[in-house]
Motif scaffolding. Structure first.
Motif, PDB file in Angstrom:
ATOM      1  N   PRO A 191       7.285  -9.520  -0.240  1.00  0.00           N
ATOM      2  CA  PRO A 191       7.210  -8.638  -1.422  1.00  0.00           C
ATOM      3  C   PRO A 191       6.049  -7.649  -1.331  1.00  0.00           C
ATOM      4  N   ALA A 192       5.076  -7.945  -0.466  1.00  0.00           N
ATOM      5  CA  ALA A 192       3.895  -7.074  -0.372  1.00  0.00           C
ATOM      6  C   ALA A 192       4.009  -6.070   0.773  1.00  0.00           C
ATOM      7  N   TYR A 193       5.186  -6.005   1.386  1.00  0.00           N
ATOM      8  CA  TYR A 193       5.393  -5.052   2.482  1.00  0.00           C
ATOM      9  C   TYR A 193       5.065  -3.629   2.023  1.00  0.00           C
ATOM     10  N   ALA A 194       4.392  -2.876   2.879  1.00  0.00           N
ATOM     11  CA  ALA A 194       4.105  -1.485   2.530  1.00  0.00           C
ATOM     12  C   ALA A 194       4.204  -0.586   3.756  1.00  0.00           C
ATOM     13  N   GLY A 195       4.931  -1.045   4.759  1.00  0.00           N
ATOM     14  CA  GLY A 195       5.074  -0.250   5.975  1.00  0.00           C
ATOM     15  C   GLY A 195       3.720   0.041   6.578  1.00  0.00           C
ATOM     16  N   LYS A 196       3.527   1.288   6.984  1.00  0.00           N
ATOM     17  CA  LYS A 196       2.242   1.646   7.591  1.00  0.00           C
ATOM     18  C   LYS A 196       1.277   2.219   6.561  1.00  0.00           C
ATOM     19  N   LEU A 197       1.759   2.331   5.341  1.00  0.00           N
ATOM     20  CA  LEU A 197       0.902   2.909   4.311  1.00  0.00           C
ATOM     21  C   LEU A 197      -0.163   1.903   3.884  1.00  0.00           C
ATOM     22  N   GLU A 198      -1.334   2.406   3.630  1.00  0.00           N
ATOM     23  CA  GLU A 198      -2.420   1.500   3.304  1.00  0.00           C
ATOM     24  C   GLU A 198      -2.848   1.568   1.854  1.00  0.00           C
ATOM     25  N   SER A 199      -2.558   2.677   1.200  1.00  0.00           N
ATOM     26  CA  SER A 199      -3.074   2.804  -0.158  1.00  0.00           C
ATOM     27  C   SER A 199      -2.166   3.639  -1.030  1.00  0.00           C
ATOM     28  N   ARG A 200      -2.418   3.509  -2.293  1.00  0.00           N
ATOM     29  CA  ARG A 200      -1.729   4.292  -3.304  1.00  0.00           C
ATOM     30  C   ARG A 200      -1.885   5.785  -3.033  1.00  0.00           C
ATOM     31  N   GLU A 201      -3.120   6.192  -2.655  1.00  0.00           N
ATOM     32  CA  GLU A 201      -3.387   7.625  -2.453  1.00  0.00           C
ATOM     33  C   GLU A 201      -2.465   8.204  -1.381  1.00  0.00           C
ATOM     34  N   GLU A 202      -2.274   7.410  -0.359  1.00  0.00           N
ATOM     35  CA  GLU A 202      -1.438   7.874   0.736  1.00  0.00           C
ATOM     36  C   GLU A 202       0.017   8.036   0.278  1.00  0.00           C
ATOM     37  N   ALA A 203       0.441   7.133  -0.569  1.00  0.00           N
ATOM     38  CA  ALA A 203       1.831   7.178  -1.031  1.00  0.00           C
ATOM     39  C   ALA A 203       2.051   8.269  -2.072  1.00  0.00           C
ATOM     40  N   GLU A 204       1.010   8.543  -2.842  1.00  0.00           N
ATOM     41  CA  GLU A 204       1.162   9.394  -4.024  1.00  0.00           C
ATOM     42  C   GLU A 204       1.738  10.782  -3.714  1.00  0.00           C
ATOM     43  N   ARG A 205       1.231  11.381  -2.635  1.00  0.00           N
ATOM     44  CA  ARG A 205       1.718  12.724  -2.291  1.00  0.00           C
ATOM     45  C   ARG A 205       3.210  12.720  -1.968  1.00  0.00           C
ATOM     46  N   GLU A 206       3.599  11.687  -1.214  1.00  0.00           N
ATOM     47  CA  GLU A 206       5.009  11.526  -0.862  1.00  0.00           C
ATOM     48  C   GLU A 206       5.866  11.314  -2.115  1.00  0.00           C
ATOM     49  N   ILE A 207       5.356  10.489  -3.005  1.00  0.00           N
ATOM     50  CA  ILE A 207       6.121  10.210  -4.234  1.00  0.00           C
ATOM     51  C   ILE A 207       6.329  11.514  -5.007  1.00  0.00           C
TER      52      ILE A 207
END
Ligand code: AMP
Ligand code: MG
Length: 277
Positions: free
Chosen positions: A22-38
């Protein structure tokens, strides 16, 4: 990473939720990294929803299922913010009323499905009728066990009417659930969300897991696939779901309809020469 390929439940395959992190996040390490993509995907969704609405020949049904505090409300809040309310609807399914119980289990669901040009999000759905209903033995097994086929037929009917269906199971760990309950306990603005049953339902976790596994094994089809989304990280959950929905809508071949009038004629009639392009 193509999250559709990564997280789809292949039709006919076996599921072992215990083996899915359930904690899988691929190669992403943080919210900040994901945020731009989102943000990028949310912008795509807004543009695609405009096209779906204008095109008005197809519709989209998004089913969100999860255990308590799994993030269904969060997905709705984060991903559908920029859409035109006129073309979207969110519907939460609660314990059936007496009137609803007096009908077949799909009666209350069918009337909430999206019309052409519309996106509808189900926060819980007809799947509760093979989940909570099964776990708590609200109807006999002979009744709920027939429902998988009925659901598949129902979803096929919607599909033939021009509705794309995407079904998401937000997969969280028991530890993360307890942490989220605690946040609700500690935040006066969210105390209202707590119910005693949230806690007592936790002892049924293994039974819910079995019920979810069978439901997804038996109802993940090409026209109405299930996706199992690792959801302990809210940002990863939002990223994966927004990408999957946007990629699916990209394939729907949505177009702005052609004008229904002679534009040159309208221009000539109602505008002066110097105003024309
Ligand atoms: P919530 O989503 O937290 O507002 O809670 C809605 C409640 O309604 C959940 O406890 C669901 O399990 C319950 N519920 C939804 N659909 C059904 C159903 N078909 N039969 C029994 N309970 C249901
Ligand atoms: Mg609840």
């Amino acid at each position: 990473m193509d999250y559709r390929k990564r997280f789809v439940v292949d039709s006919g395959s076996k599921i072992h939720l215990k083996d899915i992190d359930p904690a899988y996040a691929g190669k992403l390490e943080s919210r900040e990294e994901a945020e731009r993509e989102i943000q990028r995907h949310v912008a795509r969704l807004d543009a695609l929803q405009y096209l779906l609405y204008a095109d008005a020949t197809q519709s989209l049904l998004i089913v969100l299922q999860a255990l308590d505090a799994g993030g269904k409300d969060g997905v709705v809040r984060h991903l559908f913010t920029g859409m035109n309310p006129q073309g979207t609807a969110v519907f939460g399914f609660k314990e059936p009323t007496a009137e609803e119980l007096a009908h077949d289990f799909l009666w209350r669901v069918h009337r909430q499905t999206p019309g052409k040009g519309q996106i509808t999000i189900f926060n819980r759905s007809h799947y509760e009728d093979v989940l909570v209903v099964r776990v708590h033995k609200l109807v006999p097994k002979s009744v709920w066990s027939e429902r998988y086929d009925l659901i598949n037929d129902f979803e096929e009917t919607l599909c033939q009417g021009g509705t794309r269906i995407l079904k998401f199971f937000l997969h969280i760990s028991p530890e993360e659930q307890l942490r989220r309950f605690k946040e609700r306990l500690d935040d006066p603005a969210r105390n209202w969300k707590i119910s005693e049953s949230d806690y007592t339902e936790r002892e049924f976790w293994p039974r819910y897991r079995d019920a979810y596994e069978e439901a997804m094994e038996r109802t993940s089809t090409e026209h109405a696939p299930w996706y199992i989304i690792p959801a302990d990280h809210k940002w990863f959950r939002n990223l994966a779901i927004s990408q999957i929905i946007a990629d699916t809508m990209d394939e729907m071949d949505l177009k702005v309809p052609a004008a229904r009038v002679d534009l040159a004629d309208i221009r000539r009639k109602y505008y002066k020469e110097e105003e024309l392009p």
